[in-house]
Motif scaffolding. Sequence first.
Motif, PDB file in Angstrom:
ATOM      1  N   MET A   1       0.843  -1.197   0.000  1.00  0.00           N
ATOM      2  CA  MET A   1       0.000   0.000   0.000  1.00  0.00           C
ATOM      3  C   MET A   1       0.875   1.243   0.000  1.00  0.00           C
ATOM      4  SD  MET A   1      -2.940   1.010   2.737  1.00  0.00           S
ATOM      5  CE  MET A   1      -3.761   2.582   2.700  1.00  0.00           C
ATOM      6  N   ALA A   2       0.412   2.291  -0.680  1.00  0.00           N
ATOM      7  CA  ALA A   2       1.171   3.526  -0.729  1.00  0.00           C
ATOM      8  C   ALA A   2       1.229   4.154   0.652  1.00  0.00           C
ATOM      9  CB  ALA A   2       0.526   4.501  -1.708  1.00  0.00           C
ATOM     10  N   THR A   3       2.241   4.986   0.898  1.00  0.00           N
ATOM     11  CA  THR A   3       2.420   5.619   2.190  1.00  0.00           C
ATOM     12  C   THR A   3       2.595   7.104   2.026  1.00  0.00           C
ATOM     13  OG1 THR A   3       4.833   5.540   2.235  1.00  0.00           O
ATOM     14  CG2 THR A   3       3.685   3.540   2.882  1.00  0.00           C
ATOM     15  N   ASN A   4       2.651   7.810   3.149  1.00  0.00           N
ATOM     16  CA  ASN A   4       2.849   9.255   3.125  1.00  0.00           C
ATOM     17  C   ASN A   4       4.240   9.648   2.687  1.00  0.00           C
ATOM     18  OD1 ASN A   4       0.337  10.242   3.817  1.00  0.00           O
ATOM     19  ND2 ASN A   4       0.663   9.888   5.991  1.00  0.00           N
ATOM     20  N   HIS A   5       5.127   8.666   2.468  1.00  0.00           N
ATOM     21  CA  HIS A   5       6.474   8.987   2.024  1.00  0.00           C
ATOM     22  C   HIS A   5       6.551   9.163   0.507  1.00  0.00           C
ATOM     23  CE1 HIS A   5       8.079   8.393   6.016  1.00  0.00           C
ATOM     24  NE2 HIS A   5       7.493   7.202   6.084  1.00  0.00           N
ATOM     25  N   GLU A   6       5.435   8.951  -0.184  1.00  0.00           N
ATOM     26  CA  GLU A   6       5.430   9.164  -1.630  1.00  0.00           C
ATOM     27  C   GLU A   6       5.634  10.648  -1.927  1.00  0.00           C
ATOM     28  OE1 GLU A   6       1.516   7.713  -2.258  1.00  0.00           O
ATOM     29  OE2 GLU A   6       2.215   5.842  -3.108  1.00  0.00           O
ATOM     30  N   PRO A   7       6.260  10.973  -3.060  1.00  0.00           N
ATOM     31  CA  PRO A   7       6.424  12.377  -3.411  1.00  0.00           C
ATOM     32  C   PRO A   7       5.092  13.003  -3.768  1.00  0.00           C
ATOM     33  CG  PRO A   7       7.109  10.972  -5.240  1.00  0.00           C
ATOM     34  CD  PRO A   7       6.858  10.067  -4.069  1.00  0.00           C
ATOM     35  N   ALA A   8       4.967  14.282  -3.547  1.00  0.00           N
ATOM     36  CA  ALA A   8       3.754  14.990  -3.938  1.00  0.00           C
ATOM     37  C   ALA A   8       3.751  15.188  -5.439  1.00  0.00           C
ATOM     38  CB  ALA A   8       3.677  16.323  -3.212  1.00  0.00           C
ATOM     39  N   ALA A   9       2.592  15.606  -5.983  1.00  0.00           N
ATOM     40  CA  ALA A   9       2.476  15.847  -7.416  1.00  0.00           C
ATOM     41  C   ALA A   9       3.403  16.976  -7.828  1.00  0.00           C
ATOM     42  CB  ALA A   9       1.042  16.199  -7.768  1.00  0.00           C
ATOM     43  N   PRO A  19      -3.632   6.814   0.990  1.00  0.00           N
ATOM     44  CA  PRO A  19      -4.843   6.247   0.374  1.00  0.00           C
ATOM     45  C   PRO A  19      -5.576   5.296   1.299  1.00  0.00           C
ATOM     46  CG  PRO A  19      -2.903   5.169  -0.502  1.00  0.00           C
ATOM     47  CD  PRO A  19      -2.401   6.281   0.367  1.00  0.00           C
ATOM     48  N   LYS A  20      -6.894   5.314   1.224  1.00  0.00           N
ATOM     49  CA  LYS A  20      -7.736   4.408   1.994  1.00  0.00           C
ATOM     50  C   LYS A  20      -8.043   3.173   1.152  1.00  0.00           C
ATOM     51  CE  LYS A  20     -10.025   8.167   4.517  1.00  0.00           C
ATOM     52  NZ  LYS A  20     -11.338   8.806   4.856  1.00  0.00           N
ATOM     53  N   ASP A  21      -8.205   2.038   1.806  1.00  0.00           N
ATOM     54  CA  ASP A  21      -8.542   0.813   1.089  1.00  0.00           C
ATOM     55  C   ASP A  21      -9.970   0.887   0.549  1.00  0.00           C
ATOM     56  OD1 ASP A  21      -6.160  -0.637   1.387  1.00  0.00           O
ATOM     57  OD2 ASP A  21      -6.702  -1.231   3.415  1.00  0.00           O
ATOM     58  N   ALA A  22     -10.165   0.349  -0.637  1.00  0.00           N
ATOM     59  CA  ALA A  22     -11.483   0.327  -1.263  1.00  0.00           C
ATOM     60  C   ALA A  22     -11.597  -0.924  -2.128  1.00  0.00           C
ATOM     61  CB  ALA A  22     -11.707   1.577  -2.107  1.00  0.00           C
ATOM     62  N   SER A  23     -12.831  -1.318  -2.407  1.00  0.00           N
ATOM     63  CA  SER A  23     -13.106  -2.477  -3.252  1.00  0.00           C
ATOM     64  C   SER A  23     -14.130  -2.108  -4.320  1.00  0.00           C
ATOM     65  CB  SER A  23     -13.665  -3.643  -2.420  1.00  0.00           C
ATOM     66  OG  SER A  23     -12.725  -4.089  -1.474  1.00  0.00           O
ATOM     67  N   THR A  24     -13.915  -2.608  -5.524  1.00  0.00           N
ATOM     68  CA  THR A  24     -14.833  -2.383  -6.635  1.00  0.00           C
ATOM     69  C   THR A  24     -15.142  -3.726  -7.293  1.00  0.00           C
ATOM     70  OG1 THR A  24     -14.169  -0.110  -7.136  1.00  0.00           O
ATOM     71  CG2 THR A  24     -15.013  -1.411  -8.956  1.00  0.00           C
ATOM     72  N   VAL A  25     -16.406  -3.944  -7.620  1.00  0.00           N
ATOM     73  CA  VAL A  25     -16.813  -5.219  -8.223  1.00  0.00           C
ATOM     74  C   VAL A  25     -17.372  -4.982  -9.618  1.00  0.00           C
ATOM     75  CG1 VAL A  25     -18.342  -7.220  -8.040  1.00  0.00           C
ATOM     76  CG2 VAL A  25     -17.266  -6.278  -5.989  1.00  0.00           C
TER      77      VAL A  25
END
Length: 281
Positions: A1-9, A19-25
């Motif tokens: 899972m991505a973390t807050n250590h990712e670079p900003a845009a 990011p929050k976990d989500a599910s799509t069907v």
Amino acid sequence: MATNHEPAAAGSTAPAVDPKDASTVILVRDGQSGELEVFLLRRVAGMAFAGGMTVFPGGGVDPSDEDANIGWSGPPVSWWARRFSTDAARAKALVCAAVRETFEECGVLLAGPTADSVVADTARYARARTRLEQRELSFGEFLESERLVLRTDLLRPWANWITPVGEGRRYDTRFFVAAAPDGQVADGATSEAEEVRWQTPAAAIAHWRDGASVLLPPTWTQLSRLAGFGTVAEVLAAEPDIPQILPTLVGEGKGLRVEFPDQEEYYAARPHPWSKRSGDV
């Protein structure tokens, strides 16, 4: 899972939103014409995330999804964890969220009274469906009170997309595919949908290409992939690799452009006047 250590845009100094976990069907069926069809809904305009967009049923994982003590039929949690490259607790929550969100958003319930059966008609659960959507009832409580078993064997893992760094709302979304159970009717009786429809993947893409709908990159990508399948059986038999796809936002004129794998056809088909908001995935 991505973390807050990712670079900003690009051009941003703000820390990345976790990011929050989500599910799509992706619900599929064999249409009357013999062609594969998928269920799509257009989200209510003005919603904080993907308002007005045409999407598959889905949503964020609820804390109760992980804690649910439920009957489980199908591949064990450990199998789902391996396929989605995550831990067991998160895998369980993702699968439960997938079934719960599908029931909330279109009334299709991938559960049954026994490990090898599925509910034939979900109309009797209309009140519980509303309470689930309003978070007055947890999914585990619903299944336990109705003595239902979660049919995880009716789902297949399909993809994993993460909202680009730089967006105010971000989701780490796992995509599933599932065949619509016989006798159940997918509807639009949810506060989140303005319109629902069954379409072949090719027709959904043509509808978008004509400017009649808005497809975010993940939705467009899944439809493009599904256009290569002829039947539900072929889809369910597929065992796709599930890389973690993290699109990026880049400046383009006064707005932002979403960069993602195999994007050439997406941008060649029609113009996309992306703004920071409409670039959400």
